[in-house]
Scaffold this motif. Structure first.
Motif, mmCIF file in Angstrom:
data_model
loop_
_atom_site.group_PDB
_atom_site.id
_atom_site.type_symbol
_atom_site.label_atom_id
_atom_site.label_comp_id
_atom_site.label_asym_id
_atom_site.label_seq_id
_atom_site.Cartn_x
_atom_site.Cartn_y
_atom_site.Cartn_z
ATOM 1 N N LYS A 101 17.398 77.820 -33.864
ATOM 2 C CA LYS A 101 18.416 76.788 -34.091
ATOM 3 C C LYS A 101 19.726 77.409 -34.564
ATOM 4 C CE LYS A 101 15.124 73.159 -35.207
ATOM 5 N NZ LYS A 101 14.445 72.480 -36.316
ATOM 6 N N ARG A 104 21.267 79.298 -31.599
ATOM 7 C CA ARG A 104 21.795 78.313 -30.631
ATOM 8 C C ARG A 104 23.146 77.760 -31.096
ATOM 9 N NH1 ARG A 104 19.973 78.100 -25.684
ATOM 10 N NH2 ARG A 104 17.775 77.644 -25.454
ATOM 11 N N PRO A 108 25.894 78.657 -28.140
ATOM 12 C CA PRO A 108 25.345 77.484 -27.446
ATOM 13 C C PRO A 108 25.204 77.644 -25.936
ATOM 14 C CG PRO A 108 27.591 77.056 -28.186
ATOM 15 C CD PRO A 108 27.174 78.367 -28.784
ATOM 16 N N LEU A 112 18.302 81.698 -24.033
ATOM 17 C CA LEU A 112 17.461 82.201 -25.117
ATOM 18 C C LEU A 112 16.053 82.450 -24.603
ATOM 19 C CD1 LEU A 112 17.006 82.894 -28.088
ATOM 20 C CD2 LEU A 112 16.773 80.449 -28.549
ATOM 21 N N LEU A 124 12.837 75.081 -28.057
ATOM 22 C CA LEU A 124 14.160 75.646 -28.330
ATOM 23 C C LEU A 124 14.500 76.842 -27.459
ATOM 24 C CD1 LEU A 124 13.875 75.348 -32.176
ATOM 25 C CD2 LEU A 124 15.379 73.998 -30.709
#
Length: 158
Positions: A101, A104, A108, A112, A124
């Motif tokens: 998180k 990210r 963004p 990942l 995620l």
């Protein structure tokens, strides 16, 4: 509930990291690779080699030690990666997703990828190779050494 351990040796880590590179081929080419330190450094180096990426960067997020979970802290941001556009971020494992998180939010637009994923963190990441149960602790080769271990039945008190 008994703790479960999954031991990963150097050869398996290399094979799994190379498998990750194969899976990532369809998502590239990538401008560069960001390794999430420390665990992602070796998988990122293997993936970068296989994808022929020469531009490497790191991001350091401290979230826990062997004892406890804390508030995540970015101690070294990935300055060269901008918002992550065209970049691949690699880590060894996504567990609860806390680190993912944070990364990210920093990158963004990056892709990942992790070698291993647990159910809580799996949503995620964009790409991973092996899923392990949430209650399994992965023992990576840089965290372990060879020594005697009692049989499972003995540890369970049988």
């Amino acid at each position: 509930m008994a703790e479960k351990y999954y031991t990963v040796g150097w050869e398996q880590l290399h094979r799994d990291s190379k498998a990750l590179a194969w899976r990532l081929m369809e998502h590239g080419p990538f401008r560069g690779v960001v390794a999430i330190t420390r665990g992602g450094m070796i998988p990122a180096a293997i993936v970068a080699r296989e994808l022929e990426c020469r531009l490497l960067e790191t991001v350091s997020v401290v979230t826990y030690d062997e004892e406890s979970m804390g508030q995540p802290q970015v101690v070294k941001p990935p300055l060269a990666a901008g918002d992550g556009t065209g970049w691949l971020v690699v880590d060894d494992l996504v567990d609860t997703g806390t680190t993912a998180k944070v990364v990210r939010a920093l990158l963004p637009q990056a892709h990942l990828a992790t070698v291993y994923a647990k159910p809580a963190g799996k949503p995620l990441v964009d790409t991973f190779i092996t899923e392990v149960s949430q209650d399994t602790w992965i023992l990576f080769p840089w965290d372990t050494e060879a020594q005697f271990v009692a049989p499972i039945a003995r540890k369970a008190g049988k």
